[in-house]
Enzyme design. Structure first.
Site, PDB file in Angstrom:
ATOM      1  N   TYR A 111       8.151   6.697  -0.851  1.00 14.91           N
ATOM      2  CA  TYR A 111       8.524   6.567   0.565  1.00 14.91           C
ATOM      3  C   TYR A 111       9.814   7.311   0.898  1.00 14.91           C
ATOM      4  CZ  TYR A 111       5.013   3.079   1.614  1.00 14.91           C
ATOM      5  OH  TYR A 111       3.829   2.441   1.821  1.00 14.91           O
ATOM      6  N   LYS A 124       3.744  -0.331 -12.543  1.00  9.95           N
ATOM      7  CA  LYS A 124       2.688   0.427 -13.223  1.00  9.95           C
ATOM      8  C   LYS A 124       3.372   1.233 -14.326  1.00  9.95           C
ATOM      9  CE  LYS A 124      -1.598   1.880 -13.465  1.00  9.95           C
ATOM     10  NZ  LYS A 124      -2.659   1.042 -14.041  1.00  9.95           N
ATOM     11  N   ASP A 170      -2.224  -3.151 -11.353  1.00  8.07           N
ATOM     12  CA  ASP A 170      -3.667  -3.325 -11.104  1.00  8.07           C
ATOM     13  C   ASP A 170      -4.118  -4.735 -11.484  1.00  8.07           C
ATOM     14  OD1 ASP A 170      -2.812  -2.206 -13.476  1.00  8.07           O
ATOM     15  OD2 ASP A 170      -4.652  -1.116 -13.891  1.00  8.07           O
ATOM     16  N   ASP A 212       4.016  -2.619  -0.735  1.00 10.89           N
ATOM     17  CA  ASP A 212       3.283  -2.405   0.508  1.00 10.89           C
ATOM     18  C   ASP A 212       1.820  -2.815   0.322  1.00 10.89           C
ATOM     19  OD1 ASP A 212       2.708  -1.618   3.044  1.00 10.89           O
ATOM     20  OD2 ASP A 212       2.775   0.528   2.667  1.00 10.89           O
TER      21      ASP A 212
END
Ligand code: NAD
Length: 380
Positions: free
Chosen positions: A135, A204, A240, A264
């Site tokens: 972002y 992640k 995930d 988000d």
């Protein structure tokens, strides 16, 4: 404690014209009833988005940013961002310029229909880092001079052609120890103050070892500081896995601390379990500055129809009341929302979900009608 704060508000694009007046009406009524005219918010409209562009030729006038800085606490409706070109997100710009580095998104169930078997188990607060990650807005178009220069540099550093194509678009994902740690500290302080028992670092890091993996490592370093050690339990989950576990083991999640993009995504997924985006509040908080906003966007196809659910912005305003220390007024809004949903009164989105579950004794209200029902159900 301030009794008559001036609160700047941005009406917002699209459905902002519907939900912002509804929010102001519900908040004013709750404050008036709870504090019997001893406290009152003085609302001050400031411009941003399409309305600002029409009136001033700028999407985000400096005066609006200054007003948010001056008054310390503000609230905003959603602002439209074109996809694939045009202006960069005003929402992201406001967060970056005012350094509102933590986005706080509590997700809990108030009585809407839900795809979950046990929606009452969903009571999680998502702390999303607000200033870094993809972002940051550092990205270059395919074939641009900048992209070619960066790719040439990467090849010099030994990056292979099969890793990065020569005509690739390039985006940069900065994640720094300083910004990660201040975010995690804010989250853990908040967790301890609110009596939360467990904070989960979502990352992640198995794939992005030096960005998301480091986010986790820096997060644990903060958890090990004397201020936090032994006061709150901290664990981590790979992103995930986190998505499926939030659905299958909902009650195991109390607070999620995430980098920007993960935060988000997971907040919309969590919101789906408690009635959707119309029920998802949020706050952007920095050091001494806070701007409250719904999680959803400007939903242009519903703009001006007096149809959408104003709850997200109303719940964001309730977070703002809590932040001001006006807990009783915030609680009264939560209570009135529970009562209204228990009466099976809702906007189209809530009614559709109840009907899909076979409930027919439900009544659809307009956006303003729903706000009136909330006012009518305020326990004070
Ligand atoms: P959106 O959140 O505006 O709408 C997606 C869908 O969610 C809607 O079509 C509607 O079905 C539902 N929805 C959203 N808000 C609702 C409400 N209050 N009540 C009932 N249903 C509701 O997402 P989008 O269509 O992807 O984005 C539209 C614009 O909003 C884009 O320009 C996007 O950049 C912007 N956006 C702004 C913010 C923000 O201001 N913070 C956040 C997300 C998206």
């Amino acid at each position: 404690m301030i009794q008559n704060p001036i609160i700047p508000f941005i009406e917002g694009d699209g459905i902002g014209v519907d939900i912002t007046p509804a929010m102001i009406k519900v908040v004013d009524s709750a404050v008036e009833r709870v504090y019997e005219n001893k406290r009152k918010i003085e609302w001050k409209e400031i411009l941003a988005g399409e309305k600002a562009f029409q009136q001033t030729g700028e999407h985000l006038p400096q005066a609006s940013l200054e007003s948010l800085r001056e008054h310390v606490v503000g609230i905003k409706g959603p602002l439209t961002t074109p996809v694939g070109g045009g202006i960069r997100s005003l929402n992201v710009t406001i967060r970056q310029i005012l350094d509102l580095y933590s986005c706080v998104r509590p997700v809990r169930w108030y009585g809407s229909a839900s795809p979950l078997k046990h929606p009452e188990q969903m009571d999680v607060v998502i702390f999303r880092e607000n200033t870094e990650d993809v972002y940051a807005g550092v990205e270059y178009e395919s074939e641009s001079l900048e992209a070619k220069k960066i790719i040439a540099l990467l090849k010099d550093l030994g990056v292979r052609d099969d890793q990065v194509c020569t005509d690739a678009a390039v985006g940069i994902k900065p994640i720094s120890p300083g910004r990660t740690k201040r975010h995690v500290r804010k989250a853990l302080r908040w967790a301890i103050a609110k009596g939360r028992r467990l904070a989960t670092l979502m990352h992640k890091g198995n794939i992005m070892k030096f960005t998301e993996g480091a986010f986790m490592r820096w997060g644990y370093e903060v958890a090990d500081e004397p201020e936090f050690k032994s006061k709150i339990q901290v664990n981590d989950r790979i992103a995930d896995n986190m998505f499926q576990q939030l659905l299958t083991r909902t009650d195991e999640y109390d607070m999620i601390i995430a980098p920007n993009l993960n935060g988000d995504y997971i907040s919309d997924a969590a919101a789906a379990g408690v009635g959707g985006l119309g029920m998802a509040p949020g706050a952007n908080i920095g050091d001494g500055l806070a701007v409250f906003e719904a999680t959803h966007g400007s939903a242009p196809k519903y703009a001006g129809l007096n149809k959408v659910n104003p709850s997200s912005l109303i719940l964001s305003a309730a977070m703002m009341l809590e932040y001001l220390g006006w807990q009783e007024a915030a609680d009264s809004i939560h209570k009135s929302l529970e009562t209204t949903l228990a009466q099976r009164l809702g906007t189209y989105d809530l009614v559709r979900c109840w009907r899909n579950e076979g409930e027919n004794n439900v009544k659809e209200l307009s956006c303003s009608g729903f706000a009136d029902a909330l006012i009518g159900n305020n326990p004070y």
